[in-house]
Motif scaffolding. Structure first.
Motif, PDB file in Angstrom:
ATOM      1  N   PRO A 298      -6.053   5.297   3.735  1.00 23.29           N
ATOM      2  CA  PRO A 298      -6.317   6.167   2.593  1.00 23.29           C
ATOM      3  C   PRO A 298      -6.453   5.384   1.299  1.00 23.29           C
ATOM      4  CG  PRO A 298      -4.020   6.334   3.234  1.00 23.29           C
ATOM      5  CD  PRO A 298      -4.698   5.443   4.242  1.00 23.29           C
ATOM      6  N   PHE A 299      -7.030   6.032   0.346  1.00 20.09           N
ATOM      7  CA  PHE A 299      -7.281   5.368  -0.927  1.00 20.09           C
ATOM      8  C   PHE A 299      -5.995   4.862  -1.572  1.00 20.09           C
ATOM      9  CE2 PHE A 299      -7.708   5.806  -5.562  1.00 20.09           C
ATOM     10  CZ  PHE A 299      -8.583   4.754  -5.758  1.00 20.09           C
ATOM     11  N   VAL A 300      -6.036   3.614  -2.001  1.00 20.41           N
ATOM     12  CA  VAL A 300      -4.884   3.027  -2.684  1.00 20.41           C
ATOM     13  C   VAL A 300      -5.197   2.918  -4.176  1.00 20.41           C
ATOM     14  CG1 VAL A 300      -3.392   1.013  -2.842  1.00 20.41           C
ATOM     15  CG2 VAL A 300      -4.323   1.691  -0.626  1.00 20.41           C
ATOM     16  N   PRO A 301      -4.465   3.627  -5.006  1.00 20.31           N
ATOM     17  CA  PRO A 301      -4.714   3.634  -6.454  1.00 20.31           C
ATOM     18  C   PRO A 301      -4.332   2.321  -7.118  1.00 20.31           C
ATOM     19  CG  PRO A 301      -2.725   4.891  -5.972  1.00 20.31           C
ATOM     20  CD  PRO A 301      -3.307   4.468  -4.650  1.00 20.31           C
TER      21      PRO A 301
ATOM     22  N   ARG B 118       0.416   7.885 -13.757  1.00 18.91           N
ATOM     23  CA  ARG B 118       1.512   6.932 -13.989  1.00 18.91           C
ATOM     24  C   ARG B 118       1.062   5.530 -13.601  1.00 18.91           C
ATOM     25  NH1 ARG B 118       6.829   7.965 -14.359  1.00 18.91           N
ATOM     26  NH2 ARG B 118       7.287  10.070 -15.015  1.00 18.91           N
ATOM     27  N   VAL B 119       1.785   4.535 -14.056  1.00 19.54           N
ATOM     28  CA  VAL B 119       1.457   3.150 -13.730  1.00 19.54           C
ATOM     29  C   VAL B 119       2.724   2.378 -13.374  1.00 19.54           C
ATOM     30  CG1 VAL B 119      -0.602   3.043 -15.174  1.00 19.54           C
ATOM     31  CG2 VAL B 119       1.625   2.508 -16.164  1.00 19.54           C
ATOM     32  N   THR B 120       2.552   1.266 -12.710  1.00 16.97           N
ATOM     33  CA  THR B 120       3.694   0.411 -12.380  1.00 16.97           C
ATOM     34  C   THR B 120       3.242  -1.042 -12.420  1.00 16.97           C
ATOM     35  OG1 THR B 120       5.498   0.096 -10.822  1.00 16.97           O
ATOM     36  CG2 THR B 120       3.304   0.396  -9.898  1.00 16.97           C
ATOM     37  N   SER B 121       4.161  -1.953 -12.184  1.00 16.78           N
ATOM     38  CA  SER B 121       3.827  -3.372 -12.284  1.00 16.78           C
ATOM     39  C   SER B 121       3.888  -4.054 -10.926  1.00 16.78           C
ATOM     40  CB  SER B 121       4.790  -4.058 -13.248  1.00 16.78           C
ATOM     41  OG  SER B 121       6.097  -4.027 -12.733  1.00 16.78           O
ATOM     42  N   TYR B 122       3.210  -5.153 -10.809  1.00 14.53           N
ATOM     43  CA  TYR B 122       3.185  -5.930  -9.566  1.00 14.53           C
ATOM     44  C   TYR B 122       4.591  -6.371  -9.177  1.00 14.53           C
ATOM     45  CZ  TYR B 122      -1.732  -6.250 -10.801  1.00 14.53           C
ATOM     46  OH  TYR B 122      -3.012  -5.952 -11.142  1.00 14.53           O
ATOM     47  N   GLY B 123       5.305  -6.852 -10.169  1.00 15.38           N
ATOM     48  CA  GLY B 123       6.645  -7.363  -9.915  1.00 15.38           C
ATOM     49  C   GLY B 123       7.585  -6.285  -9.401  1.00 15.38           C
TER      50      GLY B 123
ATOM     51  N   TYR C 248       0.835  -1.212   0.000  1.00 16.28           N
ATOM     52  CA  TYR C 248       0.000   0.000   0.000  1.00 16.28           C
ATOM     53  C   TYR C 248       0.862   1.251   0.000  1.00 16.28           C
ATOM     54  CZ  TYR C 248      -3.473  -3.386   1.572  1.00 16.28           C
ATOM     55  OH  TYR C 248      -4.279  -4.457   1.692  1.00 16.28           O
ATOM     56  N   GLU C 249       1.901   1.210   0.805  1.00 17.80           N
ATOM     57  CA  GLU C 249       2.771   2.371   0.914  1.00 17.80           C
ATOM     58  C   GLU C 249       3.399   2.720  -0.427  1.00 17.80           C
ATOM     59  OE1 GLU C 249       5.417   2.171   4.238  1.00 17.80           O
ATOM     60  OE2 GLU C 249       6.692   3.710   3.391  1.00 17.80           O
ATOM     61  N   VAL C 250       3.873   1.713  -1.111  1.00 18.11           N
ATOM     62  CA  VAL C 250       4.491   1.942  -2.418  1.00 18.11           C
ATOM     63  C   VAL C 250       3.458   2.422  -3.431  1.00 18.11           C
ATOM     64  CG1 VAL C 250       5.674   0.851  -4.352  1.00 18.11           C
ATOM     65  CG2 VAL C 250       6.294   0.230  -2.011  1.00 18.11           C
ATOM     66  N   VAL C 251       2.323   1.754  -3.454  1.00 19.41           N
ATOM     67  CA  VAL C 251       1.282   2.100  -4.430  1.00 19.41           C
ATOM     68  C   VAL C 251       0.798   3.532  -4.238  1.00 19.41           C
ATOM     69  CG1 VAL C 251      -1.054   1.555  -5.241  1.00 19.41           C
ATOM     70  CG2 VAL C 251       0.545  -0.285  -4.697  1.00 19.41           C
ATOM     71  N   ARG C 252       0.702   3.952  -2.977  1.00 19.95           N
ATOM     72  CA  ARG C 252       0.265   5.320  -2.690  1.00 19.95           C
ATOM     73  C   ARG C 252       1.246   6.344  -3.236  1.00 19.95           C
ATOM     74  NH1 ARG C 252      -0.916   4.574   3.358  1.00 19.95           N
ATOM     75  NH2 ARG C 252       1.185   5.239   3.238  1.00 19.95           N
ATOM     76  N   HIS C 253       2.485   5.927  -3.450  1.00 17.10           N
ATOM     77  CA  HIS C 253       3.506   6.849  -3.969  1.00 17.10           C
ATOM     78  C   HIS C 253       3.491   6.948  -5.483  1.00 17.10           C
ATOM     79  CE1 HIS C 253       5.404   7.841  -0.231  1.00 17.10           C
ATOM     80  NE2 HIS C 253       5.517   6.582   0.098  1.00 17.10           N
TER      81      HIS C 253
ATOM     82  N   ASN D  91       8.944   3.494 -11.869  1.00 17.85           N
ATOM     83  CA  ASN D  91       9.757   2.526 -11.143  1.00 17.85           C
ATOM     84  C   ASN D  91       9.894   2.911  -9.676  1.00 17.85           C
ATOM     85  OD1 ASN D  91      11.727   0.845 -10.125  1.00 17.85           O
ATOM     86  ND2 ASN D  91      12.770   0.702 -12.082  1.00 17.85           N
ATOM     87  N   PRO D  92       9.245   2.188  -8.777  1.00 20.73           N
ATOM     88  CA  PRO D  92       9.256   2.502  -7.349  1.00 20.73           C
ATOM     89  C   PRO D  92      10.653   2.444  -6.763  1.00 20.73           C
ATOM     90  CG  PRO D  92       8.309   0.317  -7.751  1.00 20.73           C
ATOM     91  CD  PRO D  92       8.515   0.955  -9.086  1.00 20.73           C
TER      92      PRO D  92
END
Length: 116
Positions: free
Chosen positions: A60-63, A28-33, A18-23, A111-112
């Motif tokens: 909070p909302f997770v995109p 923008r988009v990212t991948s599960y991996g 969640y923390e990463v996704v919120r960032h 890229n996180p």
DNA sequence: CGTCTGACGCACG
DNA sequence: GCGTGCGCCAGAC
């Protein structure tokens, strides 16, 4: 070793997701991996999707709609209410979708590990 | 406690 | 380029 200290580190797999996704920046988009790799489990991409499933309706909302698979395909769209919700949300952020594929996924890829 | 499943990713043929 | 199989970690039954 104080428990409080461990608490910060051992939040759990999904909380880190969640923390990463919120960032993820808007549009923008990212991948599960990538997320899995960022939190320390490079091959735990399945867990990321599983965590996101539970994240629906969370605060909070997770995109979660900004998270797609390695191909840039909206594999998780069926888990959103309706059926095209994920696509519509991405399009509302100026992200174009053809079929279930994100257009210019390579450019919009966030890229996180590098940009967090 | 054993088994199956899951919004993925990768190796192999 | 495409289909198949396995591994990953955690939770449900």
């Amino acid at each position: 070793m104080p428990k409080s200290e461990k608490l910060e580190v051992d939040q759990g797999f999904f909380d880190k997701v969640y923390e990463v996704v919120r960032h993820i920046p808007h549009g923008r988009v990212t991948s599960y991996g990538a997320i899995a790799s960022c939190i320390g489990s490079p091959s735990a991409a399945r867990m990321v999707g599983w965590a996101l499933n539970k994240s629906h309706g969370l605060t909070p909302f997770v995109p979660a709609h900004r998270v797609v698979n390695r191909n840039g395909v909206l594999t998780g769209k069926h888990h959103f209410p309706g059926g095209e919700t994920m696509k519509e949300m991405l399009e509302s952020e100026n992200v174009k979708i053809i079929g279930d594929q994100v257009v210019d996924f390579k450019k919009l890829y966030w890229n996180p590990r590098t940009e967090i």
